[in-house]
Motif scaffolding. Structure first.
Motif, PDB file in Angstrom:
ATOM      1  N   THR A   1       1.116  -1.375   0.070  1.00 10.62           N
ATOM      2  CA  THR A   1      -0.198   0.082   0.568  1.00 10.62           C
ATOM      3  C   THR A   1       1.011   1.249   0.748  1.00 10.62           C
ATOM      4  O   THR A   1       0.489   1.993  -0.968  1.00 10.62           O
ATOM      5  N   VAL A   2       1.964   1.665   1.025  1.00  6.69           N
ATOM      6  CA  VAL A   2       2.677   2.568   0.729  1.00  6.69           C
ATOM      7  C   VAL A   2       3.762   2.530  -0.564  1.00  6.69           C
ATOM      8  O   VAL A   2       4.080   3.373  -0.970  1.00  6.69           O
ATOM      9  N   ALA A   3       4.067   1.031  -0.808  1.00 11.67           N
ATOM     10  CA  ALA A   3       4.893   1.501  -2.667  1.00 11.67           C
ATOM     11  C   ALA A   3       3.829   2.340  -3.361  1.00 11.67           C
ATOM     12  O   ALA A   3       3.925   3.409  -4.127  1.00 11.67           O
ATOM     13  N   SER A   4       2.370   1.316  -3.093  1.00 12.92           N
ATOM     14  CA  SER A   4       1.442   2.265  -3.894  1.00 12.92           C
ATOM     15  C   SER A   4       0.922   3.854  -3.718  1.00 12.92           C
ATOM     16  O   SER A   4       1.204   4.004  -5.402  1.00 12.92           O
ATOM     17  N   LEU A   5       1.519   4.004  -3.123  1.00  7.25           N
ATOM     18  CA  LEU A   5       1.215   5.644  -2.451  1.00  7.25           C
ATOM     19  C   LEU A   5       1.867   6.035  -3.160  1.00  7.25           C
ATOM     20  O   LEU A   5       2.129   7.430  -3.595  1.00  7.25           O
ATOM     21  N   VAL A   6       3.047   5.501  -3.128  1.00  2.35           N
ATOM     22  CA  VAL A   6       4.885   6.122  -3.357  1.00  2.35           C
ATOM     23  C   VAL A   6       4.502   6.594  -4.735  1.00  2.35           C
ATOM     24  O   VAL A   6       5.338   8.023  -5.479  1.00  2.35           O
ATOM     25  N   LEU A   7       4.418   5.469  -5.540  1.00  2.00           N
ATOM     26  CA  LEU A   7       4.597   5.021  -6.480  1.00  2.00           C
ATOM     27  C   LEU A   7       3.156   6.168  -7.679  1.00  2.00           C
ATOM     28  O   LEU A   7       3.603   7.556  -8.864  1.00  2.00           O
TER      29      LEU A   7
END
Length: 299
Positions: free
Chosen positions: A81-87
């Motif tokens: 979830t954090v990775a998708s938010l950053v991208l």
């Protein structure tokens, strides 16, 4: 408060709709990021399934698993979830990604930030393979606790509590039984269906005199087994003739001639000439007296 079956179905459908719309919003961002890091059109179209699809799988695993496995699924869900938010955030900050006019492999102007973003975008597919396989294996091997075991344990605990409560009750002492003190009337003999005429007299029979029992001495029985008696065979008899006291003294003198006084003991003499302990002690005293007298003469 328990929801109705239709209410649960409506809640699940609403969740699926929200997740689907969120996936569509994130689709463009993840597709453009994949194209910027070198993916072709087909790979860029499948890239959003890699990130957001694993998030959905981790969410389902969280609902099924328990204890440590559930914690692991929650961590995977949080990390992706954090990775998708950053991208998605990077896609919003860089307008060039929308028209794909950005340089290949360039997601940020600052080099360390660009390296970190490229590493993040390219490592998510590999992580999806690893974490997705692990979550699926945990779900397939998960065995929920049976309800019958829980109910059995509950029944056993209830039965134990009942037994304990009954054991804790005070024991009531029985009341003393009081005898009936009322006097009962004496029974009266009444004859039924019998004639009142006098019976024919029978001659009286004198009792036979009983013989008197004389007291005799009886030998007590022994619990020990009786030894066999009889004539001793010649082979069992000792072949050595019985020695006189003079012969015993002579043999003792000969056996202890070179012994010191400390070695002249009853046990030593008994073993040397094979005699009884009483004879050995007598011979010891005699020999010691003779040695004492012999040592006193030269002085």
């Amino acid at each position: 408060m328990k929801l109705h079956r239709k209410g649960r179905a409506a809640l699940v459908l609403a969740l699926v709709a929200v997740v689907g719309m969120a996936f569509r919003v994130s689709w463009n961002a993840l597709r453009d990021i994949a194209g910027a890091v070198g993916a072709d059109e087909t790979a860029a179209m499948l890239y959003p399934f890699v990130v957001d699809g694993l998030m959905a799988l981790a969410l389902i695993a969280t609902l099924v698993l328990a204890d440590r496995d559930r914690t692991f699924a929650l961590r995977v869900l949080g990390a992706y979830t954090v990775a998708s938010l950053v991208l998605n955030y990077v896609h919003g900050l860089v307008p060039e990604l929308h028209g794909r006019t950005v340089d290949w492999g360039r997601l940020a102007d600052w080099d360390p930030a660009n390296w970190a973003l490229v590493l993040l975008a390219t490592s998510l597919p590999v992580g999806s393979i690893y974490f997705g396989s692990d979550l699926v294996a945990k779900v397939l091997h998960h065995r929920p606790a049976s309800i019958s075991t829980v109910s059995t344990n509950a029944e056993e605990s209830t039965e134990t509590a009942m037994k304990r409560s009954m054991a804790d009750l005070p024991v009531s002492a029985p009341e003393p039984i009081t005898p009936n003190a009322a006097a009962l009337p004496r029974p009266v003999a009444v004859g039924f269906l019998k004639s009142t005429l006098p019976a024919k007299p029978y001659p009286s029979i004198a009792p036979a005199p009983a013989a008197s029992i004389e007291s005799r001495a009886v030998a007590a029985e022994s619990t020990r087994p009786r030894r066999a008696t009889g004539r001793v065979p010649d082979a069992a008899k000792p072949t050595r003739p019985k020695r006189t006291p003079e012969q015993l003294l002579a043999e003792a003198r000969q056996a202890t001639a070179d012994w010191p006084d400390a070695k002249v003991t009853g046990e030593g003499i008994r073993r040397a000439i094979r005699t009884s302990p009483a004879n050995a002690r007598s011979l010891r005293d005699t020999l010691l007296a003779e040695r004492a007298a012999a040592s006193a003469k030269p002085a």
